[in-house]
Design a protein around this motif. Structure first.
Motif, PDB file in Angstrom:
ATOM      1  N   ASN A 103       0.818  -1.214   0.000  1.00 59.49           N
ATOM      2  CA  ASN A 103       0.000   0.000   0.000  1.00 59.49           C
ATOM      3  C   ASN A 103       0.851   1.264   0.000  1.00 59.49           C
ATOM      4  N   GLN A 105       3.810   1.608  -1.330  1.00 59.23           N
ATOM      5  CA  GLN A 105       4.335   1.755  -2.689  1.00 59.23           C
ATOM      6  C   GLN A 105       3.240   2.234  -3.644  1.00 59.23           C
ATOM      7  N   ARG A 106       2.034   1.712  -3.502  1.00 63.71           N
ATOM      8  CA  ARG A 106       0.911   2.187  -4.324  1.00 63.71           C
ATOM      9  C   ARG A 106       0.661   3.663  -4.073  1.00 63.71           C
ATOM     10  N   TRP A 107       0.681   4.065  -2.794  1.00 59.62           N
ATOM     11  CA  TRP A 107       0.439   5.461  -2.436  1.00 59.62           C
ATOM     12  C   TRP A 107       1.493   6.376  -3.054  1.00 59.62           C
ATOM     13  N   ARG A 109       3.247   5.882  -5.710  1.00 57.79           N
ATOM     14  CA  ARG A 109       3.102   5.933  -7.169  1.00 57.79           C
ATOM     15  C   ARG A 109       1.834   6.639  -7.626  1.00 57.79           C
ATOM     16  N   ASP A 110       0.714   6.422  -6.906  1.00 59.42           N
ATOM     17  CA  ASP A 110      -0.570   6.945  -7.377  1.00 59.42           C
ATOM     18  C   ASP A 110      -1.473   7.343  -6.219  1.00 59.42           C
TER      19      ASP A 110
END
Length: 141
Positions: A103, A105-107, A109-110
């Motif tokens: 999460n 890493q997702r945050w 990136r996007d």
């Protein structure tokens, strides 16, 4: 006050190698991240191979310090977003998703894809860079 200190030095006074070394160590410590090898290795395992030092370089490159306070990153002392020290101990990322390596890493990136109302911009961070940034943040105390 500095002039007074300079004027009251004994004649022939010169800084010794020890004084010079102590000052250099203090200045270097102010710019060094607060993590040990164990923490960096653990963060690398948590993030699937992220490299904390590459993450610190990516944080500087993307200008994350223009909004966040981030220990160990020169100039990263802004208060627009929350300080990122201690993120490994937090339960949530941005108060929206559980704090897991995936999460985070997702945050990174996007953020708009997770919370369309966030002020954090999408910066075009690649997946490997997000992994490295997450490793750096998780390694901080």
């Amino acid at each position: 006050m500095t002039r007074d200190l300079v004027r009251h030095r004994p004649p022939g006074w010169r800084p010794t190698a020890l004084v010079t070394a102590l000052v250099a160590a203090a200045l270097a410590g102010a710019c060094t991240p607060d993590y040990g090898d164990h923490d960096a290795r653990e963060a690398a395992m948590l993030t699937g191979g992220g490299d904390a030092e590459r993450g610190r370089a990516a944080i500087r490159r993307y200008g994350c310090g223009s909004c966040h306070t981030i220990a160990g990153v020169r100039g990263a002392d802004a208060l627009v977003g929350p300080p990122l020290t201690g993120i490994a101990e937090r339960a949530y990322i941005a108060g929206v998703v559980a704090n897991t390596p995936i999460n985070l890493q997702r945050w990174i990136r996007d953020p708009q894809g997770i919370d369309p109302r966030t002020a954090m911009p999408t910066l075009g961070v690649t997946a490997p860079e997000a992994r490295d940034i997450a490793a750096y943040l998780y390694a901080l105390h």
